[in-house]
Design a protein around this motif. Sequence first.
Motif, PDB file in Angstrom:
ATOM      1  N   PRO A   1      -5.033   4.978   7.441  1.00 19.06           N
ATOM      2  CA  PRO A   1      -4.440   6.092   7.731  1.00 19.06           C
ATOM      3  C   PRO A   1      -2.933   6.057   7.396  1.00 19.06           C
ATOM      4  CG  PRO A   1      -5.902   5.131   9.741  1.00 19.06           C
ATOM      5  CD  PRO A   1      -5.577   4.140   8.684  1.00 19.06           C
ATOM      6  N   PRO A   2      -2.243   6.963   6.925  1.00 16.29           N
ATOM      7  CA  PRO A   2      -0.814   7.013   6.585  1.00 16.29           C
ATOM      8  C   PRO A   2      -0.036   6.679   7.711  1.00 16.29           C
ATOM      9  CG  PRO A   2      -1.596   9.400   6.350  1.00 16.29           C
ATOM     10  CD  PRO A   2      -2.929   8.175   6.742  1.00 16.29           C
ATOM     11  N   GLY A   3       0.899   5.579   7.617  1.00 11.72           N
ATOM     12  CA  GLY A   3       1.795   5.142   8.480  1.00 11.72           C
ATOM     13  C   GLY A   3       3.143   5.602   7.952  1.00 11.72           C
ATOM     14  N   ASN A   4       3.573   5.935   6.538  1.00 10.73           N
ATOM     15  CA  ASN A   4       4.712   6.160   6.188  1.00 10.73           C
ATOM     16  C   ASN A   4       4.161   7.085   5.050  1.00 10.73           C
ATOM     17  OD1 ASN A   4       6.817   6.255   4.264  1.00 10.73           O
ATOM     18  ND2 ASN A   4       7.634   4.352   5.515  1.00 10.73           N
ATOM     19  N   PRO A   5       4.983   8.484   5.137  1.00 10.61           N
ATOM     20  CA  PRO A   5       4.550   9.459   4.124  1.00 10.61           C
ATOM     21  C   PRO A   5       5.128   9.099   2.821  1.00 10.61           C
ATOM     22  CG  PRO A   5       6.434  10.342   5.395  1.00 10.61           C
ATOM     23  CD  PRO A   5       6.034   8.825   5.881  1.00 10.61           C
ATOM     24  N   PHE A   6       5.828   7.956   2.444  1.00  8.54           N
ATOM     25  CA  PHE A   6       6.252   7.560   1.039  1.00  8.54           C
ATOM     26  C   PHE A   6       5.410   6.557   0.521  1.00  8.54           C
ATOM     27  CE2 PHE A   6       9.981   9.193   3.526  1.00  8.54           C
ATOM     28  CZ  PHE A   6      10.327  10.485   2.700  1.00  8.54           C
ATOM     29  N   MET A   7       4.374   6.184   1.363  1.00  7.24           N
ATOM     30  CA  MET A   7       3.684   4.923   0.724  1.00  7.24           C
ATOM     31  C   MET A   7       2.317   4.809   0.918  1.00  7.24           C
ATOM     32  SD  MET A   7       5.105   1.678   2.711  1.00  7.24           S
ATOM     33  CE  MET A   7       4.859   1.237   4.566  1.00  7.24           C
ATOM     34  N   THR A   8       1.330   4.429   0.364  1.00  2.00           N
ATOM     35  CA  THR A   8      -0.175   4.271   0.582  1.00  2.00           C
ATOM     36  C   THR A   8      -0.395   2.808   1.075  1.00  2.00           C
ATOM     37  OG1 THR A   8      -0.472   5.964  -1.274  1.00  2.00           O
ATOM     38  CG2 THR A   8      -2.438   4.802  -0.330  1.00  2.00           C
ATOM     39  N   GLU A   9      -1.150   2.719   2.211  1.00  2.00           N
ATOM     40  CA  GLU A   9      -1.446   1.430   2.666  1.00  2.00           C
ATOM     41  C   GLU A   9      -2.874   1.117   2.712  1.00  2.00           C
ATOM     42  OE1 GLU A   9       0.623   0.525   6.831  1.00  2.00           O
ATOM     43  OE2 GLU A   9       1.594   2.710   6.239  1.00  2.00           O
ATOM     44  N   PHE A  10      -3.123  -0.259   2.448  1.00  2.00           N
ATOM     45  CA  PHE A  10      -4.604  -0.871   2.306  1.00  2.00           C
ATOM     46  C   PHE A  10      -4.574  -2.074   3.320  1.00  2.00           C
ATOM     47  CE2 PHE A  10      -3.598   1.555  -1.355  1.00  2.00           C
ATOM     48  CZ  PHE A  10      -4.606   2.424  -1.640  1.00  2.00           C
ATOM     49  N   ARG A  11      -5.863  -2.382   3.765  1.00  2.00           N
ATOM     50  CA  ARG A  11      -6.031  -3.642   4.561  1.00  2.00           C
ATOM     51  C   ARG A  11      -6.874  -4.407   3.353  1.00  2.00           C
ATOM     52  NH1 ARG A  11      -5.631  -5.636   8.942  1.00  2.00           N
ATOM     53  NH2 ARG A  11      -5.340  -3.645  10.049  1.00  2.00           N
ATOM     54  N   LEU A  12      -6.634  -5.569   3.332  1.00  2.66           N
ATOM     55  CA  LEU A  12      -7.161  -6.492   2.397  1.00  2.66           C
ATOM     56  C   LEU A  12      -8.359  -7.091   2.894  1.00  2.66           C
ATOM     57  CD1 LEU A  12      -3.933  -8.464   1.178  1.00  2.66           C
ATOM     58  CD2 LEU A  12      -5.288  -6.741   0.008  1.00  2.66           C
ATOM     59  N   ALA A  13      -9.589  -6.869   2.104  1.00  2.00           N
ATOM     60  CA  ALA A  13     -10.940  -7.839   2.469  1.00  2.00           C
ATOM     61  C   ALA A  13     -10.620  -9.107   2.498  1.00  2.00           C
ATOM     62  CB  ALA A  13     -11.942  -7.349   1.391  1.00  2.00           C
ATOM     63  N   THR A  14      -9.621  -9.929   1.820  1.00  2.00           N
ATOM     64  CA  THR A  14      -9.291 -11.233   1.900  1.00  2.00           C
ATOM     65  C   THR A  14      -8.014 -11.204   2.121  1.00  2.00           C
ATOM     66  OG1 THR A  14     -11.557 -11.675   0.534  1.00  2.00           O
ATOM     67  CG2 THR A  14      -9.934 -13.140   0.637  1.00  2.00           C
ATOM     68  N   PRO A  15      -7.382 -12.134   3.109  1.00  2.00           N
ATOM     69  CA  PRO A  15      -5.762 -11.930   3.196  1.00  2.00           C
ATOM     70  C   PRO A  15      -5.392 -12.740   1.909  1.00  2.00           C
ATOM     71  CG  PRO A  15      -7.101 -12.576   5.213  1.00  2.00           C
ATOM     72  CD  PRO A  15      -8.179 -12.547   4.354  1.00  2.00           C
ATOM     73  N   LEU A  16      -4.019 -12.459   1.826  1.00  2.00           N
ATOM     74  CA  LEU A  16      -3.503 -13.292   0.639  1.00  2.00           C
ATOM     75  C   LEU A  16      -2.306 -14.024   1.318  1.00  2.00           C
ATOM     76  CD1 LEU A  16      -2.616 -10.340  -1.808  1.00  2.00           C
ATOM     77  CD2 LEU A  16      -4.521 -12.142  -2.129  1.00  2.00           C
ATOM     78  N   THR A  17      -1.784 -14.924   0.521  1.00  2.00           N
ATOM     79  CA  THR A  17      -0.551 -15.784   0.802  1.00  2.00           C
ATOM     80  C   THR A  17       0.415 -15.305  -0.460  1.00  2.00           C
ATOM     81  OG1 THR A  17      -1.659 -17.342   1.933  1.00  2.00           O
ATOM     82  CG2 THR A  17       0.727 -17.690   1.174  1.00  2.00           C
ATOM     83  N   VAL A  18       1.642 -14.649   0.043  1.00  2.00           N
ATOM     84  CA  VAL A  18       2.503 -14.419  -1.005  1.00  2.00           C
ATOM     85  C   VAL A  18       3.794 -14.893  -0.650  1.00  2.00           C
ATOM     86  CG1 VAL A  18       1.379 -12.295  -1.963  1.00  2.00           C
ATOM     87  CG2 VAL A  18       2.677 -11.859  -0.072  1.00  2.00           C
TER      88      VAL A  18
END
Length: 198
Positions: A61-78
């Motif tokens: 669900p949108p938490g900020n009108p200026f961006m689209t958010e996604f939960r990752l099926a597999t976490p990443l390390t960045v």
Amino acid sequence: MTALKTLCLGLLALLPATASAAPLDLAALIECRQGLADFNAVAPVVADPLKAVANGLQPLPPGNPFMTEFRLATPLTVFGQRTESVAVAGASIMAILDLADPRPLAKTLALEDGVDNPGKFMAGRELVSRDVTDPTTGEPMIESVILSLSTVKSHPGKTLAGCTYSLDLPPEEEPAPAPEAPVAPPATSVNAAPASGR
């Protein structure tokens, strides 16, 4: 024909259909290890929920009108940090990190501070700036890749870290200054009183 050979032939038959759409390398995109052409593959994926899910991105669900958010099926390390969610905003793709203070990471990444006050932090650095030609118009362009960190009010206790990929027009050359016009002597008034006072 053995069962193994049948299985291998079946898998080979599937290759052309699946090889045409390479999966997104989200970590490489976020860490600015790819280019604009790679980033351009993101837009059709994030615009279509089915494609997003197929690429391991669960729309949130949108938490900020200026961006689209996604939960990752597999976490990443960045950037040495683990993340379970990412955001896309315009030409930027960012990891949402559980990092209340972004300053140590900004220092590690040798970023230049843009804004640093109690309510907002932004830092970044341009990693790539190269002359390219727009394939559709043939116009000269500049491909730019910028690494950045920021905080946003909509995500307290979090840091957005990622990359912006853009294609911009080169700066317009300043026109040569026009030669200065000669200065005309001041006009004298016909009704002025004579200087001698006669």
